[in-house]
Write a protein that holds these residues in place. Structure first.
Motif, PDB file in Angstrom:
ATOM      1  N   THR A 179       0.829  -1.195   0.000  1.00  0.00           N
ATOM      2  CA  THR A 179       0.000   0.000   0.000  1.00  0.00           C
ATOM      3  C   THR A 179       0.870   1.253   0.000  1.00  0.00           C
ATOM      4  N   ILE A 180       0.297   2.352  -0.468  1.00  0.00           N
ATOM      5  CA  ILE A 180       0.995   3.634  -0.435  1.00  0.00           C
ATOM      6  C   ILE A 180       0.703   4.349   0.888  1.00  0.00           C
ATOM      7  N   LYS A 181      -0.582   4.537   1.203  1.00  0.00           N
ATOM      8  CA  LYS A 181      -0.962   5.304   2.390  1.00  0.00           C
ATOM      9  C   LYS A 181      -1.730   4.474   3.419  1.00  0.00           C
ATOM     10  N   GLY A 182      -1.866   3.197   3.212  1.00  0.00           N
ATOM     11  CA  GLY A 182      -2.684   2.379   4.098  1.00  0.00           C
ATOM     12  C   GLY A 182      -2.055   2.172   5.466  1.00  0.00           C
ATOM     13  N   ASN A 183      -2.910   2.060   6.479  1.00  0.00           N
ATOM     14  CA  ASN A 183      -2.496   1.727   7.835  1.00  0.00           C
ATOM     15  C   ASN A 183      -2.834   0.264   8.090  1.00  0.00           C
ATOM     16  N   ILE A 184      -1.862  -0.485   8.591  1.00  0.00           N
ATOM     17  CA  ILE A 184      -2.011  -1.930   8.753  1.00  0.00           C
ATOM     18  C   ILE A 184      -1.955  -2.272  10.236  1.00  0.00           C
ATOM     19  N   PHE A 185      -2.919  -3.055  10.699  1.00  0.00           N
ATOM     20  CA  PHE A 185      -2.976  -3.486  12.089  1.00  0.00           C
ATOM     21  C   PHE A 185      -3.039  -5.015  12.115  1.00  0.00           C
ATOM     22  N   ILE A 186      -1.973  -5.629  12.613  1.00  0.00           N
ATOM     23  CA  ILE A 186      -1.866  -7.087  12.636  1.00  0.00           C
ATOM     24  C   ILE A 186      -1.793  -7.561  14.082  1.00  0.00           C
ATOM     25  N   ALA A 187      -2.565  -8.587  14.396  1.00  0.00           N
ATOM     26  CA  ALA A 187      -2.468  -9.247  15.702  1.00  0.00           C
ATOM     27  C   ALA A 187      -1.948 -10.656  15.456  1.00  0.00           C
ATOM     28  N   LYS A 188      -0.866 -11.016  16.110  1.00  0.00           N
ATOM     29  CA  LYS A 188      -0.329 -12.379  16.013  1.00  0.00           C
ATOM     30  C   LYS A 188      -0.841 -13.137  17.233  1.00  0.00           C
ATOM     31  N   GLU A 189      -1.767 -14.071  16.987  1.00  0.00           N
ATOM     32  CA  GLU A 189      -2.415 -14.758  18.105  1.00  0.00           C
ATOM     33  C   GLU A 189      -2.576 -16.227  17.804  1.00  0.00           C
TER      34      GLU A 189
END
Length: 194
Positions: free
Chosen positions: A182-192
Motif C-alpha cells: 500500500t501507499i498510504k494504508g495503515n495496517i494493524f496485525i495481531a499475532k495470536e
C-alpha cells in the motif's frame, strides 16, 4: 440472491457500486451471492461463467439518490449496497474495486484483493492472501503466517509495535501467506493463537 454450482477454479468479483462486501465460505458446493441495496430502484447481480472462471458484477437500473461524483468528497455512504458472497472451498478469489469496504470471514481460499481505498478486515489468515490498495485501514490476525507488509506513507502496527515502511515475518513451516502492499494504508496485525 443468486446461487450456482460451478467447476471453475477462479471467482472474480467486481465491486463497482458496492459500499461493503463480505466474503465467506459456503456450507455446500454452491457459489451464493446475496445483495442488499437501498439507494436504487433496482440493482442486479450479474454472473458470467466459463470453464475456468466466474465473474460477478453488480449492475444498476433506475436513478441514484445522490450523484456519484460527490463520493470523493464526503465519507458518508452513497450506494447503501452490501453484498455477501459465499464461496466453495478450494476456489481462488479475486476482488477488484475502487472505494469499498471488505470483510473476509476466515476464508479458506486463496484471496487477492485489488482496491483503491477502503477498510479491509481479513480476520484470520488461513491461506495465501494478497492485498494491494492505495489507502485505507487493514486488520488481520495471523498465526504461523509468512508475512510481508509494505506501506510507504501509512503505519504498520504488529502486536502494538510500530514498523516503518516494511514488516516481514517468515516462520519455518507455513502454508499461510499474507502480503500487503500500500501507499498510504495503515495496517494493524495481531499475532495470536486461534
Amino acid at each position: 440472491m443468486k446461487s450456482l454450482q460451478t467447476n471453475a477454479s477462479e471467482i472474480n468479483i467486481y465491486t463497482k457500486g458496492l459500499d461493503n462486501i463480505i466474503l465467506e465460505n459456503s456450507s455446500n458446493n454452491f457459489l451464493e451471492v446475496i445483495l442488499e441495496a437501498k439507494s436504487y430502484d433496482e440493482q442486479l447481480i450479474k454472473i458470467d461463467e466459463n470453464d475456468k472462471q466466474v465473474a460477478i458484477n453488480f449492475d444498476f437500473e433506475g436513478t441514484e439518490t445522490r450523484e456519484v461524483i460527490f463520493r470523493k468528497f464526503i465519507t458518508k455512504r452513497l450506494q447503501r449496497a452490501t453484498a455477501i458472497v459465499k464461496i466453495p472451498k478450494g476456489k481462488k478469489v479475486y476482488v477488484f474495486g475502487e472505494n469499498v469496504d471488505i470483510e473476509s470471514n476466515n476464508l479458506i481460499n486463496d484471496l487477492a484483493i485489488y482496491i483503491d481505498n477502503g477498510i479491509v478486515k481479513l480476520n484470520n489468515i488461513l491461506q495465501k492472501t494478497l492485498l494491494k490498495l492505495y489507502s485505507g485501514n487493514v486488520y488481520a490476525t495471523t498465526k504461523n503466517t509468512d508475512t510481508k507488509i509494505i506501506s510507504n506513507l501509512g503505519k504498520i502496527n504488529v502486536d502494538d509495535e510500530l514498523y516503518e515502511k516494511l514488516y516481514e515475518n517468515q516462520p519455518t513451516i507455513s502454508n499461510r501467506k499474507l502480503e500487503i502492499i500500500t501507499i498510504k494504508g495503515n495496517i494493524f496485525i495481531a499475532k495470536e493463537d486461534y
